[in-house]
Design a protein around this motif. Sequence first.
Motif, short mmCIF file in Angstrom:
data_model
loop_
_atom_site.label_atom_id
_atom_site.label_comp_id
_atom_site.label_asym_id
_atom_site.label_seq_id
_atom_site.Cartn_x
_atom_site.Cartn_y
_atom_site.Cartn_z
N ASP A 125 -2.48 1.74 -0.74
CA ASP A 125 -1.78 2.19 -1.84
C ASP A 125 -0.88 2.95 -1.98
OD1 ASP A 125 -3.94 0.48 -2.79
OD2 ASP A 125 -4.96 1.77 -3.63
N GLU B 237 4.57 0.65 0.39
CA GLU B 237 5.41 -0.42 -0.19
C GLU B 237 4.89 -1.69 -0.36
OE1 GLU B 237 9.53 0.16 -2.43
OE2 GLU B 237 8.80 1.37 -0.88
N HIS C 124 -0.01 -5.96 -5.13
CA HIS C 124 -1.48 -5.84 -4.82
C HIS C 124 -1.66 -7.06 -6.19
CE1 HIS C 124 -1.97 -2.31 -2.30
NE2 HIS C 124 -1.05 -1.73 -2.89
N SER D 232 -3.97 -7.56 -0.84
CA SER D 232 -3.02 -6.46 -0.57
C SER D 232 -1.93 -6.96 0.31
CB SER D 232 -3.38 -5.22 0.17
OG SER D 232 -4.20 -4.51 -1.03
N HIS E 67 -0.13 -4.95 -9.44
CA HIS E 67 0.18 -3.76 -9.17
C HIS E 67 1.31 -3.35 -8.19
CE1 HIS E 67 -0.86 0.42 -6.82
NE2 HIS E 67 0.20 0.47 -7.56
N ALA F 91 3.45 -1.53 -6.01
CA ALA F 91 3.62 -0.11 -5.44
C ALA F 91 4.88 0.28 -4.70
CB ALA F 91 2.46 0.20 -4.36
N SER F 92 5.67 1.50 -5.11
CA SER F 92 6.76 1.85 -4.33
C SER F 92 6.89 3.48 -4.57
CB SER F 92 8.05 1.24 -5.12
OG SER F 92 9.09 1.88 -4.35
N ASP G 284 4.68 3.30 -9.85
CA ASP G 284 3.67 2.07 -9.86
C ASP G 284 3.98 1.45 -10.97
OD1 ASP G 284 2.01 2.51 -7.41
OD2 ASP G 284 1.49 4.42 -8.89
N TYR H 147 2.43 -1.79 -13.30
CA TYR H 147 1.27 -2.60 -13.75
C TYR H 147 1.72 -3.84 -14.64
CZ TYR H 147 -1.14 1.22 -11.25
OH TYR H 147 -1.70 2.34 -10.43
N ARG I 265 -4.23 3.00 -13.79
CA ARG I 265 -5.21 3.63 -13.11
C ARG I 265 -6.26 4.38 -13.91
NH1 ARG I 265 -4.69 3.69 -7.39
NH2 ARG I 265 -2.51 3.20 -6.43
#
Length: 232
Positions: free
Chosen positions: A87, A90, A93, A115, A187, A189-190, A195, A197, A202
């Motif tokens: 998580d 980069e 998800h 993922s 999601h 992620a970076s 983040d 969504y 979260r």
Amino acid sequence: MSSFLIPNAFWFRVSLACPRLDTLPLNARRGRLLDLPESCRLPDLPQLVGVQPWADIRTAWNPRGLAVQTIVSGKTGPVVRDADLADASEGLHLWIDTRDTRDVHRATRFCHRYSILLATSGRALGVDVELRRINRAAAHPNDVKDEAVQSRAERTTDGWLLELFFPAAALHGFEPETNRRLGFFYHIASPERGDQYLGVGRDFPIAEDPSLWATLELQDTPASTKVSGTVL
């Protein structure tokens, strides 16, 4: 600006149009794997929770499977990969429920958590795909070989582009001839951008509760930017 204990996105059950493109997947050896048009772009729903989106998500489908394309912009630093924490790396998800079960709070065997993490090799970008177990799930889908999901990534001038095609064999219960509604959540992620969504983040159990996911409606007509939703 007023702050609310419950974010706006929590009060809506959102249904999103997903158009049919029978040409997918393309021959990635000759260029893009998907190259989805603007008509496949999902609306900027993060704005419901006061977040300005920095990534473009597009989806499409055909009887062979589901296509998802992500375009991240506004990056200046390198792609980050954490060997110990997925998580914090980069990537993207995805949660996909091939039965769109909205009245249960535990995942079923039709719920998938993928993922997709970027792997750097010089200027090139590799892709690692993993089907992960969903916490507290009542049942899990059949195991899928990682290479079953077709993937391609490339750097752009200010970020990266990720293309994924999930064949029917990688999505237990994917049967568009009898069911045109999928549960769907993402999601992005970076570590540099934060983040993003699809809806709530979260603060809610989005990783394990299918009732918090949106709906993808597999349509035969071109997608529009129209979003339908029901207030809870």
